[in-house]
Design an enzyme around this catalytic site. Structure first.
Site, PDB file in Angstrom:
ATOM      1  N   ASP A 261     -80.697  44.176  37.632  1.00 16.58           N
ATOM      2  CA  ASP A 261     -79.908  43.734  38.776  1.00 16.58           C
ATOM      3  C   ASP A 261     -79.514  44.897  39.689  1.00 16.58           C
ATOM      4  O   ASP A 261     -78.559  44.799  40.449  1.00 16.58           O
ATOM      5  CB  ASP A 261     -78.653  42.970  38.304  1.00 16.58           C
ATOM      6  CG  ASP A 261     -77.875  43.723  37.248  1.00 16.58           C
ATOM      7  OD1 ASP A 261     -78.271  44.852  36.902  1.00 16.58           O
ATOM      8  OD2 ASP A 261     -76.864  43.187  36.774  1.00 16.58           O
TER       9      ASP A 261
ATOM     10  N   ASP B 102     -73.272  39.066  29.337  1.00 14.05           N
ATOM     11  CA  ASP B 102     -73.230  39.219  30.781  1.00 14.05           C
ATOM     12  C   ASP B 102     -71.778  39.318  31.253  1.00 14.05           C
ATOM     13  O   ASP B 102     -70.889  38.643  30.733  1.00 14.05           O
ATOM     14  CB  ASP B 102     -73.911  38.022  31.448  1.00 14.05           C
ATOM     15  CG  ASP B 102     -73.883  38.133  32.965  1.00 14.05           C
ATOM     16  OD1 ASP B 102     -74.450  39.105  33.492  1.00 14.05           O
ATOM     17  OD2 ASP B 102     -73.239  37.272  33.598  1.00 14.05           O
TER      18      ASP B 102
ATOM     19  N   HIS C 239     -67.271  43.042  30.872  1.00 18.91           N
ATOM     20  CA  HIS C 239     -65.979  43.658  31.168  1.00 18.91           C
ATOM     21  C   HIS C 239     -64.987  42.671  31.767  1.00 18.91           C
ATOM     22  O   HIS C 239     -63.788  42.948  31.798  1.00 18.91           O
ATOM     23  CB  HIS C 239     -66.168  44.842  32.126  1.00 18.91           C
ATOM     24  CG  HIS C 239     -66.847  44.476  33.408  1.00 18.91           C
ATOM     25  ND1 HIS C 239     -68.210  44.269  33.477  1.00 18.91           N
ATOM     26  CD2 HIS C 239     -66.376  44.241  34.651  1.00 18.91           C
ATOM     27  CE1 HIS C 239     -68.549  43.944  34.713  1.00 18.91           C
ATOM     28  NE2 HIS C 239     -67.448  43.912  35.450  1.00 18.91           N
TER      29      HIS C 239
END
Length: 1476
Positions: free
Chosen positions: A570, A469, A472
């Site tokens: 999401d 999760d 980045h």
């Protein structure tokens, strides 16, 4: 990306060959624990064990999944470069533990908090199983924080207690058992998230260990941002309490006017009160006082230059603790750091924007902007808050919250010093999560690293994979550490991530370092169906009809493996952004991608809103086959598009398991996308035609006419046809307890039906495109928006049989063709024999025709190279012409190339290959018939398959021909490296037999001379192999054979390769043309010969010497009969009567005697008939021996008798008839070659193999005897005295000290008519060093070679003149005709351009003398030689001619006037490798 059990080889690039390269990797040995900081050196293997580094490799047998680093160094550099190797995990499921290919994965995401008690999970998760998914992704299962976000975890180590019903306390063990049960019983693999970047702000452990976050003690650079954050919080409280109402700012922000007041409050009340600029200022009074003290201190009046670095001007030092008045900056830039734009922009999004959440009035729960820092204390005034910052026991609990920054560098941690994200309010903040501060290593924050390590190990123990999760924004070194720990628990860990870096290059950094198996991609990113189809093509698979690749092949850049989802969990609901009708066709498009595919729970049930990871608290419905359409708590196959998704998931998995790895996407029209998945072994296809509905058909006008489709092959069945339809089951009402979908829609579906039973297709018709392609025309009747139909297509039975037969006959080349092969009972006899058996009957001369022959050679036989009108011609008529082009097409799968178009359009190229050989007859004709029969099958398969199978047939035949070729060559070639073999192919390329004999006839008494019947006369004639000088310019007719070129090239191309008999014939044929003591340069079949060169005879004798030493019983050639074409100098070539024949040793003796006597004659037919540029004096040929030195000399300033033979051609520049490089006098290489011949003849005489000790000549009217030994000794004694340019400026041997401009070298000539030419630095003395090394003092020779290396060595060749010379010009342009004397019409041919063949002699000389200087020097020289030759290897590999050029322009630049492949260039490089 690598699959497990693949072998990775590291090979040296051209810049590293010849160097001591070391490769290190942290890939563990078998049984070892992986430690990413522990590297080991890999062992180099060189299959040939010598020569060069072209085949040198070290390897990794990749068995263990994960990310592994490698780096290499050479010389004194420990780390010159490196990279990462990502090995895919092997996933397994089911009671049989079967392998699950990555491309077969169909994944469904579940919000874990919506699953309820663990006891109820099987009923809720059963929806995934019954919908055909084979992988489930769970959001984190840990205890959630107060925000209830799925990704804000209060405790990473504890299972969410909500999963335990009253009276039970489930643990991770219970979860693990359920996960294992799903795998074993349902064939469903489970993965879950790991969240490393943040923890819930109410995590108990973060309160106990605030050092794990960014606080005001460990991160003082955030103090100004915290002050601003508190001020904005108090501003929010004031707004909520109505304190700005009088200014026109209510709690409810509704318009631009309110935004303006917010700006006024910030600038007028907030910023002045907190005085943020003071954090960036110094206290002037104290600074001035300190400076005054320095000025009055006698000991410190001068600045410390080590600190100022010599720079003038005031340098402000930032206070590391960020106290007020710490330093001073420009006020404008200070204000810029906390500009109001981000604050106001956030207000606009959250409260005014249509696409925003529209939060409503400002309250303490929903402040004007999200807070950036935690404040776990009782609310007081702003002034009281600000005082707390200087109390560490309190301020270390002020923790920075996490979020993301739009457009930020993902490799930068935005909470670290140097970032202004927090003070500029650029962070899109997650107010529930504290950003974690790991530092650079575990020692920097021991508790956090240990805590997260345990979290990781728990996860890896129970789940097959993880989703990273917020990948980045996770520090790379942290994720590396944690994933290494996870893989220690579960070696085949599946790792996925969704990256938002905005750059594929940066994506690759994460993928490589973390070993991410699949990157999440989303179909919702496509704005239309065309883009959606493009994503399918991009994210996996080869094109349909792709070429068969070799098992060992270079790595090529690829994009990361994709997990292509119709929507992620999401993101916004597709029904809102598109329409409910689009869910099915877009899912179908995604399912047809050759990669992982999947969705999120709710998509298939047609939930018409986003299922929020933060706010959603309802439960997922359970599975029930009896569920009613109106039911909100249960679902089944009639719910939403579940039935359609089940069919699509089954199809997706089947395509992966059965190897349907080729993809074709056809944008039929603006809404219809057809995706084909094709199996390259069975050539079955599945074609899915999807009509998208990005707009609701109820409100959007779609085209009523649907274009027909033409599907090649035979449609076996309709795999599925489905469409979204309305049903009467009530309208959607959001259930308070369950996450329910829209009952008013369902899927109408049929599976595995015949075409005639289809409700979508109106009718079909079979059409034929030519004789080999059968196409079914599909006319649609009910392909409505929201519809999908998938066809299973096979080749028509005849084509299927033909393809199977082709594959059957290709098995002899590779077992990869066995699947889908078909043994035909009526196989032609020619195909029953292995091709290798037929190839074994060919000679190397046959191989020349089979593999090579350029256009002019082909034209001599009445043909030509194959030409594609819209493109160009192949370089060769033989297989190499095709293979050179196909190599590039094949590696790129460039099916749009003109060659592929030509193959699809007709059989012309196919017929050219076979007819060319069949027409030749004999053993070659048999090979041609093999091609003919193979192509008979090929012509009748679908045209789109012809390029790949044509190439497969060619590759098989070509590799078989290569094997047969090398078996006929020397053991040096057979056991040699790839580089050696490529160079040895130059022998096949250059040595052939034309339609008419190129060589003069040999003696009838000579055994083993090849004969043939002349096609025109029917008479028997000799057909000896001749050697072309270069391609394409010197390959045919009278310009094919040149004495000098032939014998410079003969040692490498014929003796080194083991073509001894053919070498003998060429030597004897040229011996028969001896005239005036010379052999011709331009042979012209002997009849049109020109005896205008002084060096060819010496190269000829050098080859005889080499033949005698390299061939078993080679001295026998000395007694071979030579048929003299010109028994006397004035004889005509066709003298009638009895042929004159004499042994070769007598011809040699005659050549030596004639030189000692002195050669002086005028060329026959002198004048423009034989040379239109030469002046009259140039036709006078002189070659003599200097009585004092023994040096052969000759020539004059109007001719050029050595290899540097450019004659001026430009009247405009006034150089016509003037040689650019006459090199009259004694050319250094001729002196060396003559010395070599003399030494050899003296030695032969002593061994009784040459009967002559001396020569009898006439001198001053008397017969004089001159011994070979005296001549030899005289050259030995005089050479260095006359050729070496010493460092002694008063050297008595130096006749022209004023002309010396470089010392420590050897002259290019001695006694030239223009004395300055003697002193020009050229590479020719290297030749003398190789053939007569005894002439050189070792130390002097080495120094001269060093100068030569520095001044003349180019990337591929040697500069032909010192760049310091006034007439040097490195660019050869034979077409240029201007008034430049030194350049016009290529006058500088040998005045700078870099010729390749001398580099062979330079390197051989280096190796010889290096060995004399000791082991260390020799090893260094070997490295140098390998490094230099690596450039030739690269050129040879990439050249479509598969050769080395005649020359290059300066610095290795391509020269368009050069021969593309030159015999002596290839030969001398091969000789270097032979010497090594």
């Amino acid at each position: 990306y690598f699959h497990s059990k693949e072998l990775l080889q590291f090979r040296l690039g051209p810049t590293l060959q010849g160097k001591n390269v070391r490769v290190y990797t942290n890939y563990p040995d078998v049984g070892e624990h992986f430690d990413r900081h522990t590297f080991k050196a890999l062992e180099w293997h060189n299959p040939t064990g010598r020569e060069d580094d072209s085949d040198k490799f070290c390897s990794l047998d990749l068995q263990i999944a994960g990310s592994y680093e490698y780096y290499f160094g050479h010389g004194h550099e420990e780390k010159s470069g490196g990279g990462y190797v990502v090995v895919d995990p092997v996933l397994r499921s089911g009671a049989d533990n079967h392998h699950v290919p990555l491309d077969s994965i169909t994944i469904q995401t579940y919000l874990s908090k919506c699953l309820g008690h663990l006891d109820d999970w099987p009923d809720r998760l059963r929806v995934a199983k019954e919908s055909g998914y084979n992988m489930i992704h769970f959001t984190p299962l840990q205890t959630l924080g107060k925000s209830r976000s799925c990704y804000s975890l209060a405790d990473q180590l504890s299972l969410n207690p909500e999963f335990s019903p009253p009276g039970k306390n489930y643990t991770w063990t219970d979860v693990g058992e359920l996960v294992q049960k799903l795998n074993t019983d349902w064939n469903v693999i489970c993965i879950t998230d790991v969240v490393y970047n943040h923890t819930a702000s109410n995590s108990p452990w973060i309160k106990e260990h605030p050092e794990c976050g960014y606080n005001m003690v460990n991160s003082p650079h955030l103090r100004p941002a915290w002050v601003l954050d508190r001020a904005i919080w108090h501003m929010s409280c004031n707004m909520a309490d109505g304190k700005y109402s009088a200014m026109g700012l209510p709690a409810q922000v509704q318009n631009e006017g309110h935004l303006g007041v917010i700006r006024d409050v910030l600038w007028g009340q907030v910023f002045p009160k907190i005085k943020l600029w003071e954090f960036f200022q110094i206290r002037i009074e104290s600074a001035v006082e300190e400076f005054r003290d320095l000025l009055t201190d006698g000991e410190r009046v001068q600045p410390d230059p080590r600190k100022t670095m010599g720079k003038k001007g005031l340098n402000i030092i930032q206070d590391p603790k960020f106290r007020r008045f710490g330093n001073e900056v420009d006020m404008d830039s200070a204000l810029e750091t906390f500009a109001t734009d981000c604050i106001v922009g956030n207000v606009v999004y959250e409260r005014l924007a249509d696409h925003g959440p529209k939060l409503g009035p400002v309250t303490r729960k929903d402040p004007i902007v999200t807070r950036y820092f935690t404040f776990p204390f009782e609310e007081k005034s702003l002034e009281d808050d600000l005082q707390m910052i200087d109390h560490p026991e309190k301020s270390h609990h002020f923790l920075a919250l996490n979020g993301w920054v739009m457009g930020d560098d993902p490799l930068r941690n935005f909470a670290e010093p140097g970032s202004n994200v927090y003070i500029r309010r650029e962070l899109i903040c997650w107010g529930d999560s504290v950003k974690l501060r790991y530092g650079n290593k575990p020692e920097d924050c021991p508790y956090l690293w240990a805590h997260m390590l345990k979290y990781t190990e728990i996860t890896a123990k129970h789940f097959a994979g993880v989703r990273l999760d917020n990948c980045h924004s996770t520090p790379l070194h942290v994720a590396e550490h944690m994933l290494a720990a996870a893989r220690a628990v579960r070696s085949n860990l599946y790792v996925i991530a969704e990256l938002f870096t905005g750059s594929e290059l940066i994506d690759n950094v994460f993928v490589n370092r973390l070993g991410i198996t699949s990157l999440i991609r989303e179909a919702m990113s496509a704005g239309d169906s065309h883009e959606e189809g493009r994503l399918v093509y991009r994210y996996g698979g080869e094109p349909v009809g792709a070429f068969y690749q070799p098992s060992l092949r270079p790595l090529v850049p690829t994009i990361a493996h994709a997990m292509f989802l119709d929507v992620t969990h999401d993101n916004e609901c597709p029904i809102k952004l598109r329409s409910a009708y689009d869910l099915l066709p877009s899912s179908a498009i995604v399912s047809m991608a050759c990669c992982c595919s999947g969705s999120t729970r709710g998509y298939d049930e047609m939930v018409p809103h986003q299922i929020s990871v933060v706010k959603e608290e309802r439960l997922y419905p359970k599975w029930s086959s009896d569920a009613q359409a109106s039911s909100t708590g249960e679902v089944n196959l009639k719910t939403g598009i579940i039935a359609g998704k089940l069919a699509l998931n089954k199809m997706h998995q089947e395509l992966a398991y059965k190897g349907f790895n080729q993809v074709y996407v056809d944008q039929v029209d603006e809404d219809i996308v057809a995706v084909t998945r094709h199996c390259p072994s069975t050539h079955q296809s599945v074609v899915a035609v999807c009509r998208t509905a990005f707009h609701d058909p109820k409100y959007h006008q779609y085209r009523t006419e649907v274009p027909p489709m033409f599907i090649p092959g035979k449609i076996e069945e309709v795999v599925l046809e489905a469409r979204v339809i309305d049903r009467h089951a009530g309208t959607y009402r959001k259930c308070e307890k369950y996450i329910n979908g829209m009952p008013e829609y369902t899927v109408e579906i049929k599976e595995h039906i015949q075409l005639r039973d289809s409700g979508v297709v109106k009718h079909t018709g079979v059409t034929s495109k030519g004789s080999s392609e059968f196409v079914e025309e599909i006319v649609f009747e009910r392909l409505t928006p929201g519809s999908v139909i998938a066809f299973r297509v096979s080749l028509d039975p005849k084509a299927q049989e033909l393809v199977g037969t082709i594959r059957y006959h290709l098995i002899q080349f590779s077992p990869k063709y066995k699947p889908g092969s078909w043994s035909n009972q009526q196989t032609p006899a020619i195909l029953e024999k292995p091709l290798a058996q037929m190839m074994s009957k060919l000679t190397l001369a046959d191989m020349n025709l089979l593999m090579f022959r350029c256009d002019s050679e082909e034209q001599e036989d009445g043909g030509g190279c194959y030409n594609i009108p819209s493109w160009t011609s192949f370089k060769y008529g033989g297989l190499q012409g095709l293979m050179s082009v196909m190599a590039d097409i094949r590696s790129k799968n460039d099916l749009g190339h003109p060659v592929c178009d030509n193959l699809r359009q007709g059989d012309w190229m196919i017929d050219y290959v076979s007819n060319r050989l069949v027409n030749h007859g004999g053993a070659l004709g048999e090979v041609g018939k093999w091609f003919e029969e193979m192509f008979h099958y090929l012509k009748h398969i679908p045209r789109y398959l012809i390029p790949c199978y044509f190439d497969a047939i060619l590759v098989g035949a070509y590799t078989t021909a290569l094997d047969s070729t090398f078996k006929m060559m020397s053991s040096f070639v057979q056991n040699g490296s790839t580089f050696v073999k490529l160079l040895a192919l130059g022998s096949v390329q250059m040595c052939g037999v034309g339609s008419s004999p190129a060589l003069p006839p040999l003696s009838l008494a000579l055994p083993d001379v090849p004969y043939r019947l002349n096609k025109e006369t029917g008479k028997k004639e000799q057909c000896c192999v001749s050697l072309a000088a270069g391609l394409p310019h010197f390959s045919s007719g009278i310009f094919r054979c040149w004495g000098r070129d032939t014998f410079i090239a003969l040692r490498g191309l014929m003796l080194v390769t083991g073509r001894h008999l053919e070498a003998r014939n060429i030597i004897l044929a040229f011996a028969g043309t001896l005239r005036h003591g010379l052999i011709p340069n331009l042979l012209g079949k002997g009849i049109c010969a020109r005896y205008n060169c002084r060096d060819a005879v010496w190269w000829w004798m050098q080859c005889i010497q080499d033949y005698c030493s390299m061939v078993h019983e080679g001295t026998a050639i000395l007694h071979c009969p030579v048929l003299r074409m010109y028994p006397r100098d004035d004889s005509e070539a066709n003298t009638p009567g009895t042929p004159v024949s004499q042994p070769l040793f007598e011809v040699i003796h005659e050549a030596m005697t004639r030189h000692m006597q002195g050669i002086n004659f005028r060329e026959r037919n002198a004048g423009p008939k034989i040379d239109m540029h030469m002046k009259d004096e140039g036709f006078n040929v002189v070659a003599k021996v200097h009585h004092d030195t023994g040096f052969v000399y000759g020539g004059n300033r109007f001719n050029c008798g050595t290899w540097m033979d450019k004659m001026g051609e430009s009247e405009k520049a006034r150089n016509k008839g003037i040689p650019a490089t006459p090199r009259d006098g004694s050319a250094v290489e001729i002196v060396g070659l003559s010395k070599s011949a003399l030494r050899w003849l003296v030695d032969l005489n002593k061994k009784g193999l040459f009967p002559h000790t001396s020569m009898k000549i006439q001198r001053d009217g008397k017969e004089v005897t001159v011994s070979y030994e005296d001549w030899n000794n005289k050259i030995q004694a005089k050479f260095e005295k006359n050729f070496y340019v010493s460092h002694d400026e008063k050297d008595p041997n130096e006749k022209h000290p004023d002309l010396v401009h470089k010392r420590g070298i050897y002259k290019d000539s001695h006694g030239a008519s223009s004395p300055w030419c003697d002193y020009q630095l050229r590479p020719n003395f290297c030749i003398a060093m190789v053939v007569a090394p005894e002439l050189f003092t070792v130390k002097r020779a080495w120094e001269a070679l060093e100068v030569t290396e520095k001044k003349l060595l180019g990337p591929l060749g040697m500069k032909t003149l010192d760049p310091d010379d006034m007439v040097y010009c490195g660019v050869y342009d034979n077409a240029l005709d201007n008034d430049d004397y030194n350049k016009a019409r290529g006058f500088n041919y040998h005045q700078g351009p870099e010729w390749l063949w001398p580099i062979g002699y330079f390197l051989r000389a280096k190796l010889y003398f290096a060995k004399k200087l000791g082991k260390e020097t020799y090893e260094q020289t070997v490295y140098l030689v390998k490094s230099i030759l690596s450039q030739h290897y690269v050129h040879l590999e990439r050249s479509s001619w598969k050769g080395l050029p005649e020359l290059t322009n300066e610095n290795g630049q391509y020269c368009p006037f050069s021969c593309e492949s030159q015999a002596w260039s290839i030969s001398t490089v091969l000789e270097v490798l032979h010497d090594m």
